[in-house]
Enzyme design. Structure first.
Site, short mmCIF file in Angstrom:
data_model
loop_
_atom_site.label_atom_id
_atom_site.label_comp_id
_atom_site.label_asym_id
_atom_site.label_seq_id
_atom_site.Cartn_x
_atom_site.Cartn_y
_atom_site.Cartn_z
N GLY A 99 0.74 -1.19 -0.15
CA GLY A 99 0.11 -0.02 0.07
C GLY A 99 0.71 1.28 0.12
N SER A 195 4.99 -5.33 -3.52
CA SER A 195 4.68 -3.74 -3.54
C SER A 195 5.29 -3.10 -2.58
CB SER A 195 3.10 -3.58 -3.97
OG SER A 195 2.83 -2.36 -4.48
N TYR A 196 4.49 -2.28 -1.87
CA TYR A 196 5.28 -1.54 -0.58
C TYR A 196 5.56 -2.67 0.36
CZ TYR A 196 5.98 2.31 2.32
OH TYR A 196 6.70 3.31 3.34
N ASP A 404 4.14 -5.15 -15.37
CA ASP A 404 3.89 -4.27 -14.44
C ASP A 404 4.35 -2.88 -14.77
OD1 ASP A 404 3.01 -2.88 -12.33
OD2 ASP A 404 4.68 -3.53 -10.90
N HIS A 457 1.68 -6.64 -11.87
CA HIS A 457 1.87 -6.37 -10.47
C HIS A 457 1.72 -7.51 -9.46
CE1 HIS A 457 3.32 -3.24 -7.58
NE2 HIS A 457 2.25 -3.58 -6.91
#
Length: 485
Positions: A99, A195-196, A404, A457
């Site tokens: 996030g 991701s994060y 991605d 992603h």
């Protein structure tokens, strides 16, 4: 009469045998030890017998809350699936989404690598044939508080969130979760995410690594390694790589690309006015195609499940996070899958089956938190942490879906180059079991990099078979097959 007496005695003996067998099952860990009545009772309270619309399965699942801060009343929600085969012998894998402020239950468990996927009718679950609990005991947690079903009784906590408190609470969660499930304490432990979670995973690994040096044996966590995919790792390289990738994949024009190159300095946290104008043109393109997967369709739906997140102040990367396009939520191979998940997890009968939403939240469950508006700390680069953990002998794999545009393979390659590691084995294809190229690998001294061909992603969503192959090889510390098999 004699016959009836014999029958009664046989029946009594049968009941006694069943009772003894049940006692053995109840009080044996299956791991060569014994569990206390209190531990068994607490596990049973978290046992998920069956979810609404769930197909029958032969593995156990548990869900509930683990308190991470008693004085503030902070508790994280988890969902745990035992391995499909011999869970007592399989490693334990924790999966984290990023996030920041997005749910590992909503994305990881329900749409990527968990056993059950909500379907279009929003009442039934599909059994995922490529579920990762075929390779490991699989644990998901919604972190930090304010995400999904996780909560705090101190509202000021929501305004103090950042990388540091997330790592601290996630570590506390693990220590307390192992007290609830001590039979998994001795298992090899791994962390994975995307991701994060390129921040979350190394920071949690570092917290475990540092704490293991001084904690009592009862709190020692048997960390062996971690794996991160399409991961935010270094602001400068991630932002540079996003723009280079967009140009190289015919997403942006030469003019937009050259404007950004001339007017933006990604090593600086503050963009100029001219840079902002150039970046607006870059993000405009991603309003009409999916940044997270360049070649798949967008969801055409009137559902309230929006792909747009609320802006969070202070998140990384410092420049691109200021733009609305950066806050777009990921979709998936079925671009409307998140709509199904959101409806399903907001059903009262589903929440009751999961022992979730016990505080009766004033807001609905969402994939990404609408209550978190400030993110107080986020290092510009995770490379120092990764270098430290490589030196400490922690196994590290980095993987990248190559379609991605959000944190593209270009960005990850630039980042890994910045690490300055010695190359052990150069760019090598790896193969799936249908004799197709699954992607490429490059082995560095202390780190393995893997690309997944054609994945967006969320790699397990777009290439589930290859993702399961990837995690199995990671856990076994074996290279992916360099030749067709």
């Amino acid at each position: 009469m004699a016959s009836n007496a014999a029958l009664s005695l046989s029946f009594h003996f049968l009941l006694l045998s069943i009772s003894v067998a049940m006692a053995r099952v109840s009080f044996s860990t299956g791991h060569g030890g014994q569990l206390s009545r209190d531990v068994l009772a607490r596990q049973e309270a978290d046992r998920v017998i069956k979810l609404p619309g769930q197909p029958p399965v032969d593995f156990k699942q548990y869900a509930g809350y683990v308190t991470v801060n008693e004085s503030h009343g902070r508790a994280l929600f988890y969902w745990f699936f035992e391995a499909t085969s011999k869970p007592e012998k399989q490693p334990l894998l924790l999966w984290l989404n990023g996030g920041p402020g997005c749910s590992s239950i909503g994305y990881g468990a329900a749409e990527e690598l968990g056993p059950f996927f909500p379907q279009k009718d929003k009442t039934t679950l599909k059994l995922n044939p490529h579920r990762w609990n075929r390779a490991a005991n699989l644990l998901f947690v919604e972190s930090p508080v304010g995400v999904g079903f996780s909560y705090t009784n101190n509202s000021s906590d929501i305004h103090q969130l950042g990388d540091e408190i997330t790592a601290k609470d996630s570590y506390s969660f693990l220590v307390n979760w192992f007290k609830r499930f001590p039979q998994f304490k001795s298992h090899d432990f791994y962390i994975a995410g995307e991701s994060y979670a390129g921040h979350y995973v190394p920071q949690l690994a570092e917290a475990i690594f540092d704490s293991n040096k001084h904690v009592p044996k009862s709190d020692y966590i048997n960390l062996k390694g971690f794996m991160i995919g399409n991961a935010l790792l270094d602001d400068e390289m991630d932002q540079t790589g996003m723009v280079d990738y967009a140009w190289d994949h015919a997403v942006i024009s030469d003019r937009v690309y050259n404007d950004i190159k001339i007017k933006c300095n990604f090593s600086s946290p503050q963009p100029t006015k001219d840079c902002n104008i150039a970046l607006r043109a870059y993000f405009a393109v991603y309003r009409i195609i999916d940044m997270y997967s360049l070649y798949t369709p967008s969801c055409i739906s009137n559902s309230s499940s929006s792909r747009q997140r609320l802006a969070i102040q202070g998140i990384a990367p410092q420049i691109l996070s200021k733009f609305d396009g950066w806050l777009k939520r990921p979709a998936g191979y079925d671009p409307c899958a998140s709509d199904y998940t959101e409806v399903y997890l907001n059903r009262p009968d589903v929440q009751n089956a999961l022992h979730a939403n016990v505080t009766k939240m004033s807001y609905p469950w969402t994939h990404c938190s609408d209550t978190i508006s400030i993110w107080k700390d986020s290092p510009a680069s995770m490379l120092p942490t990764i270098k430290k953990l490589i030196a400490g002998g922690i196994r590290i794999w980095v993987f990248s879906g190559d379609t991605d545009g959000r944190i593209p393979v270009t960005a990850t390659r630039l980042t890994l180059k910045k690490l300055g590691l010695k190359t052990i084995e150069e760019w090598t294809p790896w193969y799936t079991n249908n004799k197709q190229v699954g992607g490429w690998t490059i082995e560095y001294d202390g780190l393995m990099f893997v690309t997944i061909r054609g994945a967006g992603h969320e790699v397990p969503t777009f290439k589930p078979r290859q993702a399961l192959q990837l995690v199995r090889h990671f856990l076994a510390n074996k290279k992916l097959p360099p030749k067709p098999f």
